[in-house]
Motif scaffolding. Structure first.
Motif, PDB file in Angstrom:
ATOM      1  N   ALA A  31      51.401 145.769  12.728  1.00 27.21           N
ATOM      2  CA  ALA A  31      51.623 145.528  14.155  1.00 27.21           C
ATOM      3  C   ALA A  31      51.642 146.850  14.899  1.00 27.21           C
ATOM      4  N   ASP A  32      51.418 146.779  16.176  1.00 29.15           N
ATOM      5  CA  ASP A  32      51.519 147.929  17.048  1.00 29.15           C
ATOM      6  C   ASP A  32      52.992 148.312  17.160  1.00 29.15           C
ATOM      7  N   VAL A  33      53.282 149.584  17.190  1.00 30.07           N
ATOM      8  CA  VAL A  33      54.667 150.040  17.260  1.00 30.07           C
ATOM      9  C   VAL A  33      55.372 149.507  18.512  1.00 30.07           C
ATOM     10  N   ASP A  34      54.625 149.228  19.573  1.00 29.06           N
ATOM     11  CA  ASP A  34      55.216 148.725  20.810  1.00 29.06           C
ATOM     12  C   ASP A  34      55.242 147.197  20.881  1.00 29.06           C
ATOM     13  N   ALA A  35      54.740 146.526  19.846  1.00 28.11           N
ATOM     14  CA  ALA A  35      54.695 145.059  19.859  1.00 28.11           C
ATOM     15  C   ALA A  35      56.104 144.494  19.694  1.00 28.11           C
ATOM     16  N   PRO A  36      56.330 143.290  20.220  1.00 23.91           N
ATOM     17  CA  PRO A  36      57.640 142.656  20.017  1.00 23.91           C
ATOM     18  C   PRO A  36      57.902 142.437  18.525  1.00 23.91           C
ATOM     19  N   LYS A  37      59.162 142.428  18.147  1.00 26.34           N
ATOM     20  CA  LYS A  37      59.541 142.248  16.743  1.00 26.34           C
ATOM     21  C   LYS A  37      59.127 140.863  16.257  1.00 26.34           C
ATOM     22  N   GLU A  38      58.573 140.814  15.034  1.00 25.82           N
ATOM     23  CA  GLU A  38      58.174 139.552  14.415  1.00 25.82           C
ATOM     24  C   GLU A  38      59.409 138.788  13.944  1.00 25.82           C
ATOM     25  N   PRO A  39      59.338 137.444  13.886  1.00 27.42           N
ATOM     26  CA  PRO A  39      60.466 136.688  13.329  1.00 27.42           C
ATOM     27  C   PRO A  39      60.587 136.981  11.839  1.00 27.42           C
ATOM     28  N   PRO A  40      61.771 136.834  11.270  1.00 21.60           N
ATOM     29  CA  PRO A  40      61.928 137.099   9.834  1.00 21.60           C
ATOM     30  C   PRO A  40      61.123 136.113   8.993  1.00 21.60           C
ATOM     31  N   ALA A  41      60.641 136.587   7.865  1.00 23.05           N
ATOM     32  CA  ALA A  41      59.888 135.736   6.940  1.00 23.05           C
ATOM     33  C   ALA A  41      60.858 135.001   6.022  1.00 23.05           C
ATOM     34  N   THR A  42      60.446 133.819   5.570  1.00 26.78           N
ATOM     35  CA  THR A  42      61.228 133.053   4.604  1.00 26.78           C
ATOM     36  C   THR A  42      60.356 132.739   3.399  1.00 26.78           C
ATOM     37  N   LEU A  43      60.976 132.522   2.271  1.00 31.88           N
ATOM     38  CA  LEU A  43      60.261 132.195   1.037  1.00 31.88           C
ATOM     39  C   LEU A  43      60.841 130.913   0.483  1.00 31.88           C
ATOM     40  N   GLU A  44      59.974 129.923   0.245  1.00 32.43           N
ATOM     41  CA  GLU A  44      60.373 128.658  -0.369  1.00 32.43           C
ATOM     42  C   GLU A  44      59.708 128.576  -1.736  1.00 32.43           C
ATOM     43  N   GLU A  45      60.480 128.233  -2.755  1.00 27.28           N
ATOM     44  CA  GLU A  45      59.934 128.099  -4.105  1.00 27.28           C
ATOM     45  C   GLU A  45      60.051 126.650  -4.555  1.00 27.28           C
ATOM     46  N   SER A  46      59.025 126.180  -5.263  1.00 30.69           N
ATOM     47  CA  SER A  46      59.039 124.837  -5.826  1.00 30.69           C
ATOM     48  C   SER A  46      58.265 124.888  -7.150  1.00 30.69           C
ATOM     49  N   PRO A  47      58.286 123.808  -7.929  1.00 29.39           N
ATOM     50  CA  PRO A  47      57.502 123.796  -9.159  1.00 29.39           C
ATOM     51  C   PRO A  47      56.004 124.002  -8.911  1.00 29.39           C
ATOM     52  N   ALA A  48      55.532 123.691  -7.705  1.00 32.67           N
ATOM     53  CA  ALA A  48      54.108 123.833  -7.381  1.00 32.67           C
ATOM     54  C   ALA A  48      53.728 125.250  -6.980  1.00 32.67           C
ATOM     55  N   GLY A  49      54.698 126.081  -6.621  1.00 35.62           N
ATOM     56  CA  GLY A  49      54.385 127.443  -6.207  1.00 35.62           C
ATOM     57  C   GLY A  49      55.366 127.958  -5.166  1.00 35.62           C
ATOM     58  N   TRP A  50      54.859 128.752  -4.242  1.00 35.86           N
ATOM     59  CA  TRP A  50      55.688 129.379  -3.229  1.00 35.86           C
ATOM     60  C   TRP A  50      55.041 129.225  -1.864  1.00 35.86           C
ATOM     61  N   ILE A  51      55.868 129.165  -0.827  1.00 27.48           N
ATOM     62  CA  ILE A  51      55.371 129.180   0.548  1.00 27.48           C
ATOM     63  C   ILE A  51      56.139 130.262   1.299  1.00 27.48           C
ATOM     64  N   VAL A  52      55.389 131.197   1.861  1.00 24.33           N
ATOM     65  CA  VAL A  52      55.962 132.233   2.709  1.00 24.33           C
ATOM     66  C   VAL A  52      55.688 131.816   4.140  1.00 24.33           C
TER      67      VAL A  52
END
Length: 82
Positions: A31-52
């Motif tokens: 991101a550009d240093v002057d860009a607004p802050k991104e929302p925090p990322a989350t990680l979900e885990e399941s037997p099928a894999g992961w979703i970020v």
């Protein structure tokens, strides 16, 4: 580097006892240093894999032969190798 960067700010060290496994995820958001802050990322885990998820984007890392449900306006699906 000059500017708002702190050398080594993105460095991580992980240690642990023998026989213990660790999973380490790195989520880079260019991101550009002057860009607004991104929302925090989350990680979900399941037997099928992961979703970020971050904002309206979801990235699914899917284990071989599995199905995973993704509910986000923007999605990326990555099939993992055996």
């Amino acid at each position: 580097m000059v500017g708002p960067h702190t050398p080594g700010a993105w460095r991580a060290e992980v240690s642990g006892g023998e026989g213990r496994s660790r999973r380490f995820w790195t989520f880079l958001v260019p991101a550009d240093v002057d860009a607004p802050k991104e929302p925090p990322a989350t990680l979900e885990e399941s037997p099928a894999g992961w979703i970020v998820k971050q904002g309206d984007l979801a990235v699914a890392l899917v284990r071989p032969g599995r199905q995973i449900n993704i509910s986000a306006p923007r999605t990326i699906r990555i099939e993992l190798a055996d």
